[in-house]
Design a protein around this motif. Structure first.
Motif, mmCIF file in Angstrom:
data_model
loop_
_atom_site.group_PDB
_atom_site.id
_atom_site.type_symbol
_atom_site.label_atom_id
_atom_site.label_comp_id
_atom_site.label_asym_id
_atom_site.label_seq_id
_atom_site.Cartn_x
_atom_site.Cartn_y
_atom_site.Cartn_z
ATOM 1 N N MET A 1 20.225 40.219 43.503
ATOM 2 C CA MET A 1 20.657 39.347 42.450
ATOM 3 C C MET A 1 22.133 39.564 42.139
ATOM 4 N N MET A 2 22.603 40.791 42.129
ATOM 5 C CA MET A 2 23.992 41.065 41.770
ATOM 6 C C MET A 2 24.953 40.425 42.762
ATOM 7 N N ASP A 3 24.605 40.414 44.040
ATOM 8 C CA ASP A 3 25.485 39.795 45.031
ATOM 9 C C ASP A 3 25.770 38.337 44.694
ATOM 10 N N ALA A 4 24.745 37.618 44.256
ATOM 11 C CA ALA A 4 24.916 36.210 43.919
ATOM 12 C C ALA A 4 25.757 36.021 42.668
ATOM 13 N N MET A 5 25.794 37.028 41.796
ATOM 14 C CA MET A 5 26.534 36.927 40.540
ATOM 15 C C MET A 5 27.941 37.514 40.613
ATOM 16 N N LEU A 6 28.294 38.133 41.727
ATOM 17 C CA LEU A 6 29.583 38.817 41.814
ATOM 18 C C LEU A 6 30.764 37.893 41.538
ATOM 19 N N GLU A 7 30.831 36.764 42.195
ATOM 20 C CA GLU A 7 31.973 35.870 41.989
ATOM 21 C C GLU A 7 32.029 35.291 40.578
ATOM 22 N N PRO A 8 30.890 34.829 40.014
ATOM 23 C CA PRO A 8 30.956 34.380 38.612
ATOM 24 C C PRO A 8 31.398 35.496 37.656
ATOM 25 N N TYR A 9 30.926 36.714 37.873
ATOM 26 C CA TYR A 9 31.354 37.837 37.026
ATOM 27 C C TYR A 9 32.847 38.097 37.190
ATOM 28 N N ARG A 10 33.312 38.116 38.427
ATOM 29 C CA ARG A 10 34.753 38.337 38.659
ATOM 30 C C ARG A 10 35.588 37.269 37.974
ATOM 31 N N HIS A 11 35.139 36.035 38.044
ATOM 32 C CA HIS A 11 35.871 34.944 37.404
ATOM 33 C C HIS A 11 35.845 35.098 35.875
ATOM 34 N N ALA A 12 34.665 35.346 35.324
ATOM 35 C CA ALA A 12 34.518 35.451 33.878
ATOM 36 C C ALA A 12 35.291 36.635 33.296
ATOM 37 N N PHE A 13 35.325 37.728 34.018
ATOM 38 C CA PHE A 13 35.966 38.939 33.514
ATOM 39 C C PHE A 13 37.352 39.187 34.119
ATOM 40 N N ALA A 14 37.921 38.171 34.759
ATOM 41 C CA ALA A 14 39.231 38.314 35.418
ATOM 42 C C ALA A 14 40.294 38.924 34.513
ATOM 43 N N PRO A 15 40.423 38.525 33.248
ATOM 44 C CA PRO A 15 41.457 39.133 32.412
ATOM 45 C C PRO A 15 41.298 40.647 32.263
ATOM 46 N N LEU A 16 40.065 41.107 32.130
ATOM 47 C CA LEU A 16 39.829 42.546 31.999
ATOM 48 C C LEU A 16 40.022 43.270 33.326
ATOM 49 N N ILE A 17 39.624 42.626 34.397
ATOM 50 C CA ILE A 17 39.825 43.207 35.728
ATOM 51 C C ILE A 17 41.320 43.308 36.020
ATOM 52 N N ASP A 18 42.074 42.257 35.689
ATOM 53 C CA ASP A 18 43.529 42.261 35.914
ATOM 54 C C ASP A 18 44.228 43.344 35.115
ATOM 55 N N LEU A 19 43.705 43.675 33.938
ATOM 56 C CA LEU A 19 44.280 44.742 33.110
ATOM 57 C C LEU A 19 43.794 46.132 33.539
ATOM 58 N N ALA A 20 42.925 46.183 34.519
ATOM 59 C CA ALA A 20 42.349 47.438 35.030
ATOM 60 C C ALA A 20 41.536 48.178 33.971
ATOM 61 N N VAL A 21 40.895 47.426 33.067
ATOM 62 C CA VAL A 21 40.016 48.054 32.093
ATOM 63 C C VAL A 21 38.542 47.837 32.443
ATOM 64 N N LEU A 22 38.280 47.026 33.463
ATOM 65 C CA LEU A 22 36.917 46.778 33.911
ATOM 66 C C LEU A 22 36.894 46.700 35.424
ATOM 67 N N ARG A 23 35.901 47.336 35.998
ATOM 68 C CA ARG A 23 35.651 47.223 37.428
ATOM 69 C C ARG A 23 34.180 46.906 37.607
ATOM 70 N N ILE A 24 33.885 45.970 38.463
ATOM 71 C CA ILE A 24 32.501 45.617 38.776
ATOM 72 C C ILE A 24 32.168 46.257 40.112
ATOM 73 N N VAL A 25 31.116 47.054 40.119
ATOM 74 C CA VAL A 25 30.741 47.802 41.305
ATOM 75 C C VAL A 25 29.315 47.441 41.686
ATOM 76 N N ILE A 26 29.095 47.228 42.961
ATOM 77 C CA ILE A 26 27.756 46.937 43.460
ATOM 78 C C ILE A 26 27.285 48.125 44.284
ATOM 79 N N GLY A 27 26.062 48.522 44.056
ATOM 80 C CA GLY A 27 25.494 49.615 44.827
ATOM 81 C C GLY A 27 24.153 50.011 44.243
ATOM 82 N N GLY A 28 23.520 50.934 44.885
ATOM 83 C CA GLY A 28 22.222 51.410 44.425
ATOM 84 C C GLY A 28 22.366 52.533 43.416
#
Length: 112
Positions: A1-28
């Motif tokens: 499920m997370m793989d399918a949501m990765l791009e929407p999450y990256r888009h939605a949280f882009a401002p925080l990702i760009d500021l390096a205050v959020l990283r989205i990580v996929i794994g077990g």
């Protein structure tokens, strides 16, 4: 499920990702546990299965089972955890009229 949501999450949280205050990580559970226990991580937010939550918070094997039963978490930092039931995680495959059945449960879990 997370793989399918990765791009929407990256888009939605882009401002925080760009500021390096959020990283989205996929794994077990192994990846999540390693990252959660890293000394440079100050707060953990987990979405995933109850198994992943328990491995990250209490550890693995007999020691993890013992810690969970004793209420003695291995993780010693603030954590927010949203455990998504499999029925909800797979709701996109359900008939359209049955998806809203889980909304109250999702809302309640989100605010815990």
């Amino acid at each position: 499920m997370m793989d399918a949501m990765l791009e929407p999450y990256r888009h939605a949280f882009a401002p925080l990702i760009d500021l390096a205050v959020l990283r989205i990580v996929i794994g077990g559970a192994d990846v999540g546990s390693h990252l959660a226990h890293h000394p440079r991580v100050s707060h953990v937010h987990i979405t995933g299965s109850a198994r992943t939550h328990d491995v990250v918070v209490f550890g693995t094997g007999a020691d993890g089972v013992r810690r969970k039963a004793a209420g003695d978490p291995l993780l010693d930092k603030p954590i927010a955890s949203w455990k998504c039931p499999a029925a909800v995680a797979n709701s996109s495959t359900r008939p359209p009229g049955t998806r809203t059945h889980h909304s109250p449960a999702l809302s309640a879990q989100h605010h815990l």
